[in-house]
Design an enzyme around this catalytic site. Structure first.
Site, PDB file in Angstrom:
ATOM      1  N   GLU A   2      15.175 -35.890  11.465  1.00 46.18           N
ATOM      2  CA  GLU A   2      15.391 -36.597  12.718  1.00 46.18           C
ATOM      3  C   GLU A   2      14.620 -37.916  12.725  1.00 46.18           C
ATOM      4  O   GLU A   2      13.465 -37.994  12.312  1.00 46.18           O
ATOM      5  CB  GLU A   2      14.934 -35.740  13.899  1.00 46.18           C
ATOM      6  CG  GLU A   2      15.781 -34.504  14.106  1.00 46.18           C
ATOM      7  CD  GLU A   2      15.269 -33.645  15.245  1.00 46.18           C
ATOM      8  OE1 GLU A   2      15.987 -32.713  15.620  1.00 46.18           O
ATOM      9  OE2 GLU A   2      14.161 -33.904  15.754  1.00 46.18           O
ATOM     10  N   ASP A  48      37.873 -26.278   0.288  1.00 49.03           N
ATOM     11  CA  ASP A  48      37.514 -25.355   1.365  1.00 49.03           C
ATOM     12  C   ASP A  48      37.041 -26.098   2.600  1.00 49.03           C
ATOM     13  O   ASP A  48      37.415 -25.768   3.725  1.00 49.03           O
ATOM     14  CB  ASP A  48      36.422 -24.386   0.906  1.00 49.03           C
ATOM     15  CG  ASP A  48      36.994 -23.206   0.141  1.00 49.03           C
ATOM     16  OD1 ASP A  48      38.226 -23.109   0.045  1.00 49.03           O
ATOM     17  OD2 ASP A  48      36.200 -22.384  -0.361  1.00 49.03           O
ATOM     18  N   ASP A  60      21.781 -27.399  -2.990  1.00 47.71           N
ATOM     19  CA  ASP A  60      20.363 -27.445  -2.636  1.00 47.71           C
ATOM     20  C   ASP A  60      20.053 -26.549  -1.442  1.00 47.71           C
ATOM     21  O   ASP A  60      18.947 -25.998  -1.340  1.00 47.71           O
ATOM     22  CB  ASP A  60      19.897 -28.882  -2.377  1.00 47.71           C
ATOM     23  CG  ASP A  60      20.716 -29.594  -1.303  1.00 47.71           C
ATOM     24  OD1 ASP A  60      21.910 -29.288  -1.137  1.00 47.71           O
ATOM     25  OD2 ASP A  60      20.158 -30.476  -0.628  1.00 47.71           O
ATOM     26  N   GLY A  61      21.012 -26.365  -0.535  1.00 46.02           N
ATOM     27  CA  GLY A  61      20.774 -25.477   0.592  1.00 46.02           C
ATOM     28  C   GLY A  61      20.615 -24.038   0.145  1.00 46.02           C
ATOM     29  O   GLY A  61      19.677 -23.335   0.544  1.00 46.02           O
ATOM     30  N   ALA A  62      21.532 -23.563  -0.698  1.00 46.10           N
ATOM     31  CA  ALA A  62      21.453 -22.199  -1.214  1.00 46.10           C
ATOM     32  C   ALA A  62      20.203 -22.009  -2.058  1.00 46.10           C
ATOM     33  O   ALA A  62      19.562 -20.951  -2.009  1.00 46.10           O
ATOM     34  CB  ALA A  62      22.700 -21.884  -2.033  1.00 46.10           C
ATOM     35  N   TRP A  83      20.042 -31.727   4.109  1.00 41.13           N
ATOM     36  CA  TRP A  83      19.082 -31.350   5.145  1.00 41.13           C
ATOM     37  C   TRP A  83      18.488 -32.615   5.728  1.00 41.13           C
ATOM     38  O   TRP A  83      17.689 -33.299   5.105  1.00 41.13           O
ATOM     39  CB  TRP A  83      18.003 -30.435   4.554  1.00 41.13           C
ATOM     40  CG  TRP A  83      18.643 -29.237   3.945  1.00 41.13           C
ATOM     41  CD1 TRP A  83      18.965 -29.060   2.635  1.00 41.13           C
ATOM     42  CD2 TRP A  83      19.137 -28.085   4.633  1.00 41.13           C
ATOM     43  NE1 TRP A  83      19.605 -27.863   2.446  1.00 41.13           N
ATOM     44  CE2 TRP A  83      19.727 -27.236   3.658  1.00 41.13           C
ATOM     45  CE3 TRP A  83      19.131 -27.683   5.962  1.00 41.13           C
ATOM     46  CZ2 TRP A  83      20.300 -26.018   3.995  1.00 41.13           C
ATOM     47  CZ3 TRP A  83      19.706 -26.466   6.280  1.00 41.13           C
ATOM     48  CH2 TRP A  83      20.283 -25.646   5.300  1.00 41.13           C
ATOM     49  N   ARG A  93      47.721 -20.199  -9.022  1.00 36.37           N
ATOM     50  CA  ARG A  93      47.445 -19.005  -8.226  1.00 36.37           C
ATOM     51  C   ARG A  93      48.399 -18.861  -7.041  1.00 36.37           C
ATOM     52  O   ARG A  93      49.043 -17.826  -6.862  1.00 36.37           O
ATOM     53  CB  ARG A  93      45.987 -19.041  -7.744  1.00 36.37           C
ATOM     54  CG  ARG A  93      45.555 -17.837  -6.922  1.00 36.37           C
ATOM     55  CD  ARG A  93      44.064 -17.926  -6.604  1.00 36.37           C
ATOM     56  NE  ARG A  93      43.291 -17.899  -7.825  1.00 36.37           N
ATOM     57  CZ  ARG A  93      42.771 -16.798  -8.350  1.00 36.37           C
ATOM     58  NH1 ARG A  93      42.953 -15.633  -7.763  1.00 36.37           N
ATOM     59  NH2 ARG A  93      42.076 -16.845  -9.463  1.00 36.37           N
ATOM     60  N   GLY A 117      29.539 -13.502   1.329  1.00 33.24           N
ATOM     61  CA  GLY A 117      29.147 -14.908   1.481  1.00 33.24           C
ATOM     62  C   GLY A 117      27.646 -15.069   1.556  1.00 33.24           C
ATOM     63  O   GLY A 117      27.141 -15.923   2.292  1.00 33.24           O
ATOM     64  N   GLY A 160       0.791  -1.222   0.000  1.00 30.73           N
ATOM     65  CA  GLY A 160       0.000   0.000   0.000  1.00 30.73           C
ATOM     66  C   GLY A 160       0.821   1.269   0.000  1.00 30.73           C
ATOM     67  O   GLY A 160       0.465   2.257  -0.654  1.00 30.73           O
TER      68      GLY A 160
END
Length: 573
Positions: A478, A546, A445-447, A475, A262, A418, A34
């Protein structure tokens, strides 16, 4: 266009929308509310395309991607209260990326301020730390002036480029801008080139042309300097490294590219030329532990890219393209002292390592669960995607694989903040801005889950983008012992959610791919039917470099410690 009954072409909202159109803005990424309806309606009347999204964070991410890829202003429109707070992550990411983004919003009418009105928040105060300029504009006659100032700040007038924010009380948006103001107002010209100090250029030539092992590093500021950068590399004979901000700027085929070497070349170089690049954590803050006693020549049009962390022997404040051309011109016929054999050997080693990497990617073993390694997916993409593809990479561990494996001509990723979750909105904005180029999002899949709902936006707006989700079932669910009184947790199992089924529900072409031999045909089908999504099952057992190094925390801590020790020696402590 004639104003509808009861509306005025001279109201602040109309003047705002018209000014944006006159500045070349042809699309705005937005979510309706609105408090911004007057702006929304006037944008529509001015013929500015509104890309309506499902979350304000995604609107700002799309505006950022549009700005970074096109070099123009990205604009987002978000409503008051939660609209602004939702947008703050996008603002933060654009700030760290130094991207010119304008975010517009609204707020309650002036008589209702600070009285408990709906969605009444001090927006400008909230977003001020995340922006280059933030104002609440309460007078209609100030709308053009404030818009002009905000856009100038977004492009770096007076300091760093980055996001800016303006909001307006709804009654201000409906107030008339006086004819005298409208007629007298002249927008400030676009920021011109910053020309370098000739003395600084002469010093830069002396340092670079006398170096035995010069190395060039490029960042954000080099994006508009591709041709001058190539000319300098050819003249100087220096190896070249890109970063996420400049990925694809210099093609893989260029003899200066040594990306696979590098670490080696950064340690061996005696002179580092940085072009529009901060020495942040990704470059170990310029630490002597990595770069030794090398001297730095730094070129930038933004202060943070010129003198952060490690000062240069020469610092050239100028538009990078202008500065690079000036250096080549000033060098004339002078022969550089660069060790060509060193540069050739590092290029040869790069090519050998790159070839081995590609072979290892194609042959990467499956996990004990029988699922493919992420590198098998990336190898198939590398061999299938067109050279002019715009690739957006997103994720945590998966981004680490993709950063090494893919070499597109245009690249976007979450950047130094990040900020995972940018992949889907970045990819949509890319596809809308460049419909004739393939836009591909490769994401974990998380991102993907952060902004997965925006695949609906891709369908509704015809964004021909391919989403490739590396699904490693990270993911967990439980598992409880139901014989226990409260269902004691006894473990977890991985959930490989069916992202393809979700995508089909929104109208995308979507497939689930479970075997490596299915990849190339699936990619080809999806590329032909964009927007599309591939849900590719990969083993959770794969670990990137990493993750094996704890997100490289240990080397960076060592670099910081060495930097501290070097600084203490320098200070005589």
């Amino acid at each position: 266009m004639t104003a509808p009954a009861g509306r005025s072409d001279g109201c602040a909202a109309s003047v705002l929308a018209r000014s944006l159109r006159e500045r070349g803005i042809d699309r705005v990424f937005a979510l309706c509310g609105g408090h911004v309806m007057p702006i929304w309606m006037r944008l529509h009347e001015e013929g500015i395309r509104i890309v309506d999204v499902r979350d304000e964070r995604a609107a700002v991410h799309m505006a950022q991607a549009h700005a970074e890829l096109s070099g123009s202003l990205g604009v987002a429109l978000v409503t008051a209260g939660p609209g602004v707070t939702n947008a703050m992550t996008g603002l933060a990411n654009a700030q760290v990326a130094r991207a010119p983004v304008l975010v517009l919003s609204g707020c309650p009418p002036r008589p209702q301020e600070n009285r408990g009105a709906l969605q009444d928040l001090a927006h400008a105060a909230l977003v001020a730390p995340l922006t280059r300029y933030a104002r609440t504009v309460r007078e209609a006659d100030l709308v053009l002036q404030e818009l002009d100032e905000a856009i100038a700040r977004a492009f770096g007038e007076g300091g760093e480029p980055g996001p800016v924010f303006l909001d307006f009380p709804t009654d201000t948006l409906l107030d008339e801008v006086s004819p005298a103001v409208r007629e007298a107002f002249v927008p400030a010209p676009a920021r011109g080139s910053i020309f370098p100090d000739p003395a600084a250029i002469a010093r830069a030539v002396d340092v670079l042309w006398s170096a035995r092992r010069p190395l060039v590093l490029a960042g954000r500021g080099a994006r508009a300097a591709r041709e001058p950068l190539l000319r300098l590399l050819d003249r100087l004979g220096a190896p070249y490294l890109d970063t996420g901000e400049s990925r694809g700027l210099v093609p893989e085929e260029h003899p200066s590219v040594v990306a696979a070497m590098r670490g080696t070349v950064m340690g061996e170089a005696d002179v580092l030329l940085t072009v529009g690049r901060r020495l942040d954590f990704q470059l170990a803050y310029g630490s002597p532990a990595v770069f030794g006693d090398a001297r730095f020549v730094r070129i930038a049009d933004a202060p943070s890219e010129l003198r952060d962390n490690r000062r240069g022997a020469v610092e050239v404040y100028a538009t990078p393209a202008v500065a690079l051309d000036a250096i080549v011109s000033a060098a004339g016929e002078r022969t550089p002292a660069a060790d060509r054999e060193w540069a050739r050997s590092r290029r040869a080693a790069h090519l050998e390592r790159a070839a081995r990497l590609l072979d290892s990617m194609r042959d990467a073993p499956s996990g004990s669960d029988g699922l493919m390694h992420p590198n098998r997916l990336l190898a198939a993409l590398r061999e299938t995607l067109p050279k002019d593809a715009i690739v957006v990479a997103d994720g945590g561990d998966f981004l680490s694989f993709a950063r090494v494996a893919l070499a597109p001509s245009t690249w976007l990723d979450p950047g130094s903040l990040g900020c995972i979750g940018v992949g889907v909105p970045f990819g949509i904005a890319a596809a809308l801005a460049f419909p004739d180029r393939p836009s591909i999002v490769v994401t974990g899949d998380g991102a993907f889950g952060f902004n997965a709902i925006e695949i609906d936006t891709a369908v509704r707006h015809g964004a021909r983008v391919l989403f490739v989700v590396a699904n490693n079932g990270a993911w967990g669910i439980e598992v409880r012992d139901q014989q226990q009184t409260f269902g004691k947790i006894v473990g977890t199992r991985l959930q490989f959610a069916d992202h393809a089924a979700m995508a089909r529900a929104f109208g995308l072409h979507a497939e689930r791919v479970e075997r490596a031999e299915e990849l190339v045909p699936a990619i080809e089908r999806a590329m032909a039917r964009r927007p599309a999504l591939l849900d590719v099952l990969v083993t959770p057992e794969a670990a990137s470099a990493d993750s094996r190094s704890g997100l490289a925390r240990v080397p960076r801590l060592q670099a910081l410690a060495a930097w501290d020790e070097a600084e203490r020696r320098w200070r005589g402590q």
